[in-house]
Design a protein around this motif. Structure first.
Motif, PDB file in Angstrom:
ATOM      1  N   GLY A  10      21.126 -14.035   3.701  1.00 30.86           N
ATOM      2  CA  GLY A  10      22.385 -14.585   3.210  1.00 30.86           C
ATOM      3  C   GLY A  10      23.354 -13.508   2.778  1.00 30.86           C
ATOM      4  O   GLY A  10      23.304 -12.370   3.240  1.00 30.86           O
ATOM      5  N   GLU A  11      24.228 -13.861   1.859  1.00 25.31           N
ATOM      6  CA  GLU A  11      25.250 -12.917   1.403  1.00 25.31           C
ATOM      7  C   GLU A  11      24.789 -12.132   0.180  1.00 25.31           C
ATOM      8  O   GLU A  11      25.547 -11.910  -0.764  1.00 25.31           O
ATOM      9  CB  GLU A  11      26.556 -13.659   1.120  1.00 25.31           C
ATOM     10  N   THR A  12      23.538 -11.711   0.194  1.00 22.62           N
ATOM     11  CA  THR A  12      22.999 -10.909  -0.891  1.00 22.62           C
ATOM     12  C   THR A  12      23.588  -9.503  -0.838  1.00 22.62           C
ATOM     13  O   THR A  12      23.510  -8.837   0.192  1.00 22.62           O
ATOM     14  CB  THR A  12      21.468 -10.825  -0.791  1.00 22.62           C
ATOM     15  N   PRO A  13      24.175  -9.026  -1.936  1.00 22.30           N
ATOM     16  CA  PRO A  13      24.761  -7.680  -1.920  1.00 22.30           C
ATOM     17  C   PRO A  13      23.719  -6.611  -1.617  1.00 22.30           C
ATOM     18  O   PRO A  13      22.549  -6.737  -1.998  1.00 22.30           O
ATOM     19  CB  PRO A  13      25.302  -7.508  -3.347  1.00 22.30           C
ATOM     20  N   ARG A  14      24.120  -5.594  -0.933  1.00 27.18           N
ATOM     21  CA  ARG A  14      23.248  -4.452  -0.656  1.00 27.18           C
ATOM     22  C   ARG A  14      22.835  -3.786  -1.963  1.00 27.18           C
ATOM     23  O   ARG A  14      23.582  -3.801  -2.942  1.00 27.18           O
ATOM     24  CB  ARG A  14      23.956  -3.451   0.246  1.00 27.18           C
ATOM     25  N   ASP A  15      21.643  -3.210  -1.984  1.00 33.47           N
ATOM     26  CA  ASP A  15      21.154  -2.501  -3.163  1.00 33.47           C
ATOM     27  C   ASP A  15      21.603  -1.053  -3.196  1.00 33.47           C
ATOM     28  O   ASP A  15      21.682  -0.450  -4.257  1.00 33.47           O
ATOM     29  CB  ASP A  15      19.620  -2.537  -3.207  1.00 33.47           C
ATOM     30  N   ARG A  16      21.866  -0.488  -2.022  1.00 32.78           N
ATOM     31  CA  ARG A  16      22.216   0.929  -1.978  1.00 32.78           C
ATOM     32  C   ARG A  16      23.076   1.221  -0.766  1.00 32.78           C
ATOM     33  O   ARG A  16      23.096   0.478   0.220  1.00 32.78           O
ATOM     34  CB  ARG A  16      20.966   1.804  -1.988  1.00 32.78           C
ATOM     35  N   GLU A  17      23.789   2.335  -0.848  1.00 29.51           N
ATOM     36  CA  GLU A  17      24.631   2.783   0.244  1.00 29.51           C
ATOM     37  C   GLU A  17      24.639   4.305   0.256  1.00 29.51           C
ATOM     38  O   GLU A  17      25.009   4.938  -0.732  1.00 29.51           O
ATOM     39  CB  GLU A  17      26.052   2.245   0.099  1.00 29.51           C
ATOM     40  N   VAL A  18      24.195   4.874   1.351  1.00 27.29           N
ATOM     41  CA  VAL A  18      24.118   6.328   1.500  1.00 27.29           C
ATOM     42  C   VAL A  18      25.310   6.801   2.319  1.00 27.29           C
ATOM     43  O   VAL A  18      25.570   6.282   3.412  1.00 27.29           O
ATOM     44  CB  VAL A  18      22.800   6.747   2.180  1.00 27.29           C
ATOM     45  N   THR A  19      26.031   7.775   1.794  1.00 29.41           N
ATOM     46  CA  THR A  19      27.202   8.317   2.480  1.00 29.41           C
ATOM     47  C   THR A  19      27.113   9.829   2.565  1.00 29.41           C
ATOM     48  O   THR A  19      26.535  10.485   1.703  1.00 29.41           O
ATOM     49  CB  THR A  19      28.499   7.934   1.753  1.00 29.41           C
ATOM     50  N   ASP A  20      27.690  10.362   3.632  1.00 31.09           N
ATOM     51  CA  ASP A  20      27.780  11.806   3.822  1.00 31.09           C
ATOM     52  C   ASP A  20      28.713  12.034   5.002  1.00 31.09           C
ATOM     53  O   ASP A  20      28.830  11.164   5.891  1.00 31.09           O
ATOM     54  CB  ASP A  20      26.402  12.420   4.107  1.00 31.09           C
ATOM     55  N   GLY A  21      29.370  13.173   5.042  1.00 27.93           N
ATOM     56  CA  GLY A  21      30.262  13.463   6.152  1.00 27.93           C
ATOM     57  C   GLY A  21      29.579  13.420   7.501  1.00 27.93           C
ATOM     58  O   GLY A  21      30.206  13.098   8.515  1.00 27.93           O
ATOM     59  N   SER A  22      28.290  13.723   7.535  1.00 27.80           N
ATOM     60  CA  SER A  22      27.549  13.721   8.798  1.00 27.80           C
ATOM     61  C   SER A  22      27.232  12.301   9.266  1.00 27.80           C
ATOM     62  O   SER A  22      26.801  12.104  10.404  1.00 27.80           O
ATOM     63  CB  SER A  22      26.245  14.503   8.645  1.00 27.80           C
ATOM     64  N   LEU A  23      27.436  11.288   8.403  1.00 21.44           N
ATOM     65  CA  LEU A  23      27.100   9.902   8.719  1.00 21.44           C
ATOM     66  C   LEU A  23      28.341   9.072   9.037  1.00 21.44           C
ATOM     67  O   LEU A  23      28.347   7.862   8.841  1.00 21.44           O
ATOM     68  CB  LEU A  23      26.358   9.266   7.541  1.00 21.44           C
ATOM     69  N   SER A  24      29.368   9.699   9.566  1.00 19.51           N
ATOM     70  CA  SER A  24      30.611   8.974   9.835  1.00 19.51           C
ATOM     71  C   SER A  24      30.440   7.921  10.923  1.00 19.51           C
ATOM     72  O   SER A  24      31.181   6.938  10.969  1.00 19.51           O
ATOM     73  CB  SER A  24      31.727   9.941  10.232  1.00 19.51           C
ATOM     74  N   THR A  25      29.466   8.104  11.797  1.00 22.85           N
ATOM     75  CA  THR A  25      29.138   7.113  12.829  1.00 22.85           C
ATOM     76  C   THR A  25      27.628   7.155  13.049  1.00 22.85           C
ATOM     77  O   THR A  25      27.097   8.156  13.527  1.00 22.85           O
ATOM     78  CB  THR A  25      29.851   7.431  14.162  1.00 22.85           C
ATOM     79  N   VAL A  26      26.933   6.076  12.702  1.00 24.13           N
ATOM     80  CA  VAL A  26      25.471   6.025  12.824  1.00 24.13           C
ATOM     81  C   VAL A  26      25.114   5.009  13.902  1.00 24.13           C
ATOM     82  O   VAL A  26      25.494   3.845  13.811  1.00 24.13           O
ATOM     83  CB  VAL A  26      24.814   5.633  11.487  1.00 24.13           C
ATOM     84  N   VAL A  27      24.375   5.444  14.939  1.00 23.50           N
ATOM     85  CA  VAL A  27      24.058   4.542  16.045  1.00 23.50           C
ATOM     86  C   VAL A  27      22.562   4.390  16.322  1.00 23.50           C
ATOM     87  O   VAL A  27      22.171   3.506  17.086  1.00 23.50           O
ATOM     88  CB  VAL A  27      24.758   4.992  17.345  1.00 23.50           C
ATOM     89  N   ALA A  28      21.696   5.214  15.727  1.00 26.12           N
ATOM     90  CA  ALA A  28      20.264   5.119  16.051  1.00 26.12           C
ATOM     91  C   ALA A  28      19.417   5.612  14.889  1.00 26.12           C
ATOM     92  O   ALA A  28      19.795   6.554  14.176  1.00 26.12           O
ATOM     93  CB  ALA A  28      19.945   5.928  17.302  1.00 26.12           C
ATOM     94  N   PHE A  29      18.248   4.949  14.712  1.00 19.21           N
ATOM     95  CA  PHE A  29      17.237   5.355  13.739  1.00 19.21           C
ATOM     96  C   PHE A  29      15.912   5.580  14.445  1.00 19.21           C
ATOM     97  O   PHE A  29      15.562   4.865  15.386  1.00 19.21           O
ATOM     98  CB  PHE A  29      17.003   4.265  12.690  1.00 19.21           C
ATOM     99  N   GLY A  30      15.143   6.538  13.928  1.00 21.46           N
ATOM    100  CA  GLY A  30      13.734   6.670  14.255  1.00 21.46           C
ATOM    101  C   GLY A  30      12.996   6.795  12.934  1.00 21.46           C
ATOM    102  O   GLY A  30      13.256   7.734  12.172  1.00 21.46           O
ATOM    103  N   TYR A  31      12.103   5.861  12.612  1.00 20.71           N
ATOM    104  CA  TYR A  31      11.426   5.861  11.309  1.00 20.71           C
ATOM    105  C   TYR A  31       9.961   6.233  11.469  1.00 20.71           C
ATOM    106  O   TYR A  31       9.220   5.596  12.217  1.00 20.71           O
ATOM    107  CB  TYR A  31      11.543   4.492  10.637  1.00 20.71           C
ATOM    108  N   ASP A  32       9.537   7.267  10.736  1.00 16.69           N
ATOM    109  CA  ASP A  32       8.144   7.696  10.704  1.00 16.69           C
ATOM    110  C   ASP A  32       7.509   7.104   9.459  1.00 16.69           C
ATOM    111  O   ASP A  32       7.721   7.589   8.344  1.00 16.69           O
ATOM    112  CB  ASP A  32       8.075   9.226  10.677  1.00 16.69           C
ATOM    113  N   ALA A  33       6.734   6.038   9.645  1.00 13.07           N
ATOM    114  CA  ALA A  33       6.155   5.329   8.514  1.00 13.07           C
ATOM    115  C   ALA A  33       5.145   6.183   7.756  1.00 13.07           C
ATOM    116  O   ALA A  33       5.020   6.067   6.536  1.00 13.07           O
ATOM    117  CB  ALA A  33       5.480   4.047   9.000  1.00 13.07           C
ATOM    118  N   SER A  34       4.417   7.050   8.450  1.00 14.35           N
ATOM    119  CA  SER A  34       3.381   7.847   7.799  1.00 14.35           C
ATOM    120  C   SER A  34       3.961   8.848   6.809  1.00 14.35           C
ATOM    121  O   SER A  34       3.293   9.255   5.862  1.00 14.35           O
ATOM    122  CB  SER A  34       2.548   8.582   8.852  1.00 14.35           C
ATOM    123  N   ALA A  35       5.219   9.247   7.011  1.00 17.23           N
ATOM    124  CA  ALA A  35       5.852  10.238   6.139  1.00 17.23           C
ATOM    125  C   ALA A  35       7.037   9.670   5.367  1.00 17.23           C
ATOM    126  O   ALA A  35       7.670  10.396   4.594  1.00 17.23           O
ATOM    127  CB  ALA A  35       6.307  11.439   6.970  1.00 17.23           C
TER     128      ALA A  35
END
Length: 365
Positions: free
Chosen positions: A132-157
């Protein structure tokens, strides 16, 4: 590739909801090669500690990014068929902070992370409240994140690899993404890239464009690069030790093909095949990808639905393959893809699903 903002008329900016969110997360699967941290745990099971909407439904849960639209999830995704109702649905708008969502990952603690094409990473700390319309808990910003199109998540680390177009520093890396410190103005823990791209190339002018990631069973990271001369057919860079990569890092292998176009997403199945889609109606298969190098000629599987525009692909622990089709707003489920006819075993689609331009996906098993 970048997408223009669509459906602006649907973005009714609502006031930020003052909701106390639960802190209980739900253990989730990380990469294709990893195992679920706790396949039996259910969010919302403890009403005393889980605030916000209670989510339920049989696993696996398939979370889907709808390009320039809502974020939806579906229960029992490996058997779902037809116009099923979403298990959860988060709308665009000021309350959620969802604008131009593109990348998605769910950490072992149950934190839901979304990368936005228009900048930054937003997150909900518990899947039990990510609806639903639950507000986000966090927001990460940085100049290098001006356009984010892909994630790769390593669960073990608990490590997140972030892909951006025209990357000044290559692949961006964030450590401890389930921790409290993953919030606000936060530079990447480090970044790495090959010697023939900025900032490591002699000229420093040609930048990587990172569009997709996948891990194999050994933990090697496969990175799709659509920069430079590779824009129209993509190259895949393989880093055997991505967890320690920092700065200029020579890939263990590089392979490419004149058969595919700019790759939109990749996955690696349990048999060691690389599966890839490139915004066409074809799925590409590179057998024994652990030894792939140089120019490769992949096997091709043409999916049977007409006008298909395949933009996302992933593989479940049971071998089920999930493919998203932006053009038809459908999700195709294959019990067995390699060696098949291209006809999906089942199709999740229709108005009740809320699917609109589905792209990258993440599976909670």
């Amino acid at each position: 590739m970048l997408e223009p903002l669509a459906g602006a008329a649907r973005l009714a900016l609502s006031s930020l909801l003052l909701v106390a969110l639960g802190c209980d997360g739900d253990p989730a699967e990380g990469t294709d090669a990893s195992s679920p941290a706790d396949a039996g745990s259910e969010p919302g099971a403890d009403a005393a500690t889980d605030a916000g909407p209670t989510t339920s439904g049989a696993r696996p849960w398939l979370y889907v990014v709808n390009t320039n639209d809502d974020l939806t999830s579906f229960a029992a995704a490996n058997t779902a068929d037809g116009p099923v109702t979403p298990r959860t649905s988060q709308p665009l708008g000021a309350a959620t902070g969802l604008f131009q969502p593109r990348a998605i990952a769910i950490t072992t603690s149950g934190r839901l992370l979304v990368g936005r094409q228009n900048g930054g990473i937003i997150g909900w700390d518990s899947l039990a409240s990510a609806d639903g319309e639950t507000p986000r808990d966090r927001e990460v910003t940085d100049g290098s994140l001006s356009t984010v199109v892909a994630f790769g998540y390593d669960a073990s680390a608990d490590r997140l690899y972030v892909g951006v177009p025209m990357a000044a520093s290559g692949v961006l890396v964030y450590d401890d993404v389930s921790g409290a410190a993953f919030d606000g103005a936060l530079a990447p823990s480090r970044a790495f890239g090959p010697p023939d791209r900025a900032p490591h190339a002699t000229s420093g002018s040609l930048r990587m464009s990172v569009d997709a990631f996948a891990f194999d069973a050994t933990g090697a990271l496969y990175v799709v690069d659509t920069s430079g001369a590779n824009t129209n057919h993509s190259r895949v860079l393989v880093f055997d030790a991505p967890g320690t990569a920092d700065g200029e890092t020579t890939p263990a292998r590089i392979f490419e093909s004149d058969v595919w176009n700019g790759l939109a997403d990749i996955a690696i199945d349990g048999a060691g095949n690389l599966l890839a889609v490139d915004d066409t109606g074809t799925i590409y298969v590179v057998p024994s990808v652990a030894s792939a190098t140089g120019s490769v000629t992949p096997q091709t599987i043409a999916v049977s639905p007409e006008r298909a525009n395949l933009a996302g692909i992933l593989v479940g622990a049971d071998g089920t393959v999930y493919v998203s089709d932006r053009q038809n707003a459908d999700l195709y489920v294959f019990d067995a893809l390699v060696g098949g006819t291209g006809a999906p075993s089942r199709t999740i689609g229709g108005t009740p699903t809320g699917l609109r331009g589905p792209r990258h996906m993440f599976l909670v098993e």
